[in-house]
Write an enzyme that holds these catalytic residues in place. Sequence first.
Site, PDB file in Angstrom:
ATOM      1  N   ASP A   1      -2.334   0.635  45.027  1.00 27.77           N
ATOM      2  CA  ASP A   1      -2.900   1.819  44.391  1.00 27.77           C
ATOM      3  C   ASP A   1      -3.689   2.559  45.474  1.00 27.77           C
ATOM      4  O   ASP A   1      -4.710   2.054  45.956  1.00 27.77           O
ATOM      5  CB  ASP A   1      -3.853   1.318  43.272  1.00 27.77           C
ATOM      6  CG  ASP A   1      -4.103   2.351  42.198  1.00 27.77           C
ATOM      7  OD1 ASP A   1      -4.075   3.546  42.518  1.00 27.77           O
ATOM      8  OD2 ASP A   1      -4.358   1.939  41.045  1.00 27.77           O
TER       9      ASP A   1
ATOM     10  N   GLU B   1      -0.039   9.718  40.090  1.00 30.35           N
ATOM     11  CA  GLU B   1      -0.757   9.947  38.830  1.00 30.35           C
ATOM     12  C   GLU B   1      -0.930  11.448  38.708  1.00 30.35           C
ATOM     13  O   GLU B   1      -1.743  12.046  39.414  1.00 30.35           O
ATOM     14  CB  GLU B   1      -2.119   9.245  38.840  1.00 30.35           C
ATOM     15  CG  GLU B   1      -2.746   9.281  37.464  1.00 30.35           C
ATOM     16  CD  GLU B   1      -4.248   8.999  37.456  1.00 30.35           C
ATOM     17  OE1 GLU B   1      -4.759   8.609  36.404  1.00 30.35           O
ATOM     18  OE2 GLU B   1      -4.915   9.194  38.480  1.00 30.35           O
TER      19      GLU B   1
ATOM     20  N   HIS C   1      -4.662   1.248  32.314  1.00 30.58           N
ATOM     21  CA  HIS C   1      -6.052   0.783  32.262  1.00 30.58           C
ATOM     22  C   HIS C   1      -7.036   1.888  31.879  1.00 30.58           C
ATOM     23  O   HIS C   1      -8.238   1.641  31.816  1.00 30.58           O
ATOM     24  CB  HIS C   1      -6.436   0.184  33.620  1.00 30.58           C
ATOM     25  CG  HIS C   1      -6.407   1.223  34.710  1.00 30.58           C
ATOM     26  ND1 HIS C   1      -5.238   1.732  35.237  1.00 30.58           N
ATOM     27  CD2 HIS C   1      -7.401   1.874  35.330  1.00 30.58           C
ATOM     28  CE1 HIS C   1      -5.527   2.636  36.135  1.00 30.58           C
ATOM     29  NE2 HIS C   1      -6.836   2.755  36.221  1.00 30.58           N
ATOM     30  N   ASP C   2      -6.543   3.111  31.661  1.00 32.29           N
ATOM     31  CA  ASP C   2      -7.424   4.225  31.275  1.00 32.29           C
ATOM     32  C   ASP C   2      -7.229   4.637  29.825  1.00 32.29           C
ATOM     33  O   ASP C   2      -7.818   5.627  29.380  1.00 32.29           O
ATOM     34  CB  ASP C   2      -7.130   5.455  32.149  1.00 32.29           C
ATOM     35  CG  ASP C   2      -7.477   5.242  33.600  1.00 32.29           C
ATOM     36  OD1 ASP C   2      -8.408   4.476  33.891  1.00 32.29           O
ATOM     37  OD2 ASP C   2      -6.810   5.847  34.467  1.00 32.29           O
TER      38      ASP C   2
ATOM     39  N   ASP D   1      -3.392   7.574  43.211  1.00 28.78           N
ATOM     40  CA  ASP D   1      -4.420   7.838  42.214  1.00 28.78           C
ATOM     41  C   ASP D   1      -4.876   9.302  42.257  1.00 28.78           C
ATOM     42  O   ASP D   1      -5.084   9.853  43.342  1.00 28.78           O
ATOM     43  CB  ASP D   1      -5.625   6.926  42.521  1.00 28.78           C
ATOM     44  CG  ASP D   1      -6.759   7.105  41.548  1.00 28.78           C
ATOM     45  OD1 ASP D   1      -6.615   6.703  40.390  1.00 28.78           O
ATOM     46  OD2 ASP D   1      -7.812   7.674  41.942  1.00 28.78           O
TER      47      ASP D   1
HETATM   48  C1  NOJ Z   1      -7.593   7.441  37.790  1.00 29.21           C
HETATM   49  C2  NOJ Z   1      -7.726   5.967  37.618  1.00 29.21           C
HETATM   50  O1  NOJ Z   1      -6.635   5.491  36.882  1.00 29.21           O
HETATM   51  C3  NOJ Z   1      -9.054   5.729  36.946  1.00 29.21           C
HETATM   52  O2  NOJ Z   1      -9.202   4.410  36.507  1.00 29.21           O
HETATM   53  C4  NOJ Z   1     -10.128   6.118  37.910  1.00 29.21           C
HETATM   54  O3  NOJ Z   1     -11.387   6.001  37.276  1.00 29.21           O
HETATM   55  C5  NOJ Z   1      -9.953   7.559  38.392  1.00 29.21           C
HETATM   56  N1  NOJ Z   1      -8.588   7.872  38.718  1.00 29.21           N
HETATM   57  C6  NOJ Z   1     -10.779   7.815  39.610  1.00 29.21           C
HETATM   58  O4  NOJ Z   1     -10.228   7.204  40.733  1.00 29.21           O
END
Ligand code: NOJ
Length: 553
Positions: A100, A258, A331-332, A202
């Site tokens: 990542d 992402e 995970h978000d 990311d």
């Molecule tokens: C996206 C990530 O998936 C998340 O978990 C993170 O807090 C933010 N980007 C900042 O890096």
Amino acid sequence: MAERLKWWQKTVVCEIYMRSFNDTDGDGIGDLNGVTQKLDYLKKLGVGAIWLTPCCKSPQADNGYDVADYCAIDEMFGSMADMDRLIEEARRRGIRIVMDLVFNHTSDQHPWFLESSSSRDNDKSDWYIWRDAKPDGSAPTNWRGIFGGSAWTWCEARGQYYLHTFLKEQPDLNWANPKVRRALFDAAQFWVDKGVGGFRLDAITYIRKPAFSDAAPDAGDGLSAIHPVTANTPGILDYLHEFKAAVLDGTDLFTVGEANGVSAAELPEWVGRDGVFDMVFEFSHVLIDLENEADWSSARPWQLKDLKRILRDSQENTAADGWYAIFFENHDMPRCVDHFFPDTADQDSAARIIATLMMTLRGTPFLYQGQELGLHNVVWDDISAYNDVSTRNHYAFLIEEGHSEEEAMHAVHRFSRDSARTPMPWHAGESAGFTDGTPWLPVNPDYPVRNAAAEEQDPDSVLCWYRALAAIRSKHAVFTEGGFEEILQEHSQIYAYIRRTKDAEAIILTNWSEEEASYDPALIEGAALLISTEGIKNQRGRLAPLEAVIYLR
Ligand code: NOJ
């Protein structure tokens, strides 16, 4: 067509949330050796690549998404030797490790930032986004960071503000500086040389900053959400083409960006033949229940036809020469059974419907740990039980905006990132077999019944359904090679489509309602039942409530 597919198009990727997967040293936090220990479990799910959430050196202000050294492992997760062993053990099983890359920002403890913030005239003075205050001393713009509060923080030593899209501990890098880009590309190269199989990029849509000017306030705090202003601004693709040419060209690694802020219509330029990534995570379907993604109080109702349209758009916009990253959890996000189905729905059946889409839509499935067990959101009564910084900040924002505590907690229960971050339940014993110590976040209380060991014994479990589908997907080329055609578009209960090659057709039908649904059996004429959640009780032309079925001809 078969030979044209790359290895990562034919496999399943599993996302592992490092802290919560498997702890082998008793500190209550998952580690790299814990991943190595579970490789055979992952292999049985058809997993050919493991996306590890960040495990590089980090003060952990955002659980690793604040990196202080891109080329060192954080002690909490193990050592570089552990990583080398994981890469090797995984490789022996035909599994590649995916890193990542957190390249929009670093930690405020990264040596680059420590130097950049020390004065206005050091070698790295323009490695981050520094701006003078407005004449009244306030922040350069009224942008609100994604985790709440101003996106600018004052630095005494420079007498200037720096920009942070996320926390103040995550200062944004200045991609306009070629030296910054070179340093980041070198960090990626370090991992290419280690033998990893790919990268997840990311927050990559935020790397190119637009003009710095105020936007219309969107809440009582006088600020305006940063996302609409800074995500996916013109020119961003130039940086990413440069990254691709410098690091990826000539390798067999895959990239997945992402890409919140990239619409389905823009997918061709991101993942098409001349695109910058192999795949992106496109967010429209997971944001289906929010009017405004920055505001959890803006939850909205939606219907199956909305989801169908969104999935159709992304399938069609990647059909010509692109590829889609299929995901319903990460995970978000909340757990998908709670996210996409009402409380009244049988949750195992709901999990199996999502599983069916994951394994049969056109693209590469990105499974999130625990999704294969049908895990649920947690519901903790008090905000202090939540660890996630964005959850706590969001709660505070809702209270400030005048919502009651009950309303704010309702939003937390629905959207908190901690729901997906509870430790993996491996068995019904102490701490669900995740750790010998105290887990950093409580285990979901349903672990005595919902855990990997129990589901392995139960042929009707969500886990066994995932395994069966993974086996089907790798056996029948139509699921990877076939085109996508949606059918029954106007049906209010059924989501259905055909995957088609010149030799075969798979017809996938899923009933999203809690009532029986019917369709014209001519649609499946000449096709044999491949698998159904109802087993041999499946009836042609009818779907039981929440049934998922696949026919093949
Ligand atoms: C996206 C990530 O998936 C998340 O978990 C993170 O807090 C933010 N980007 C900042 O890096």
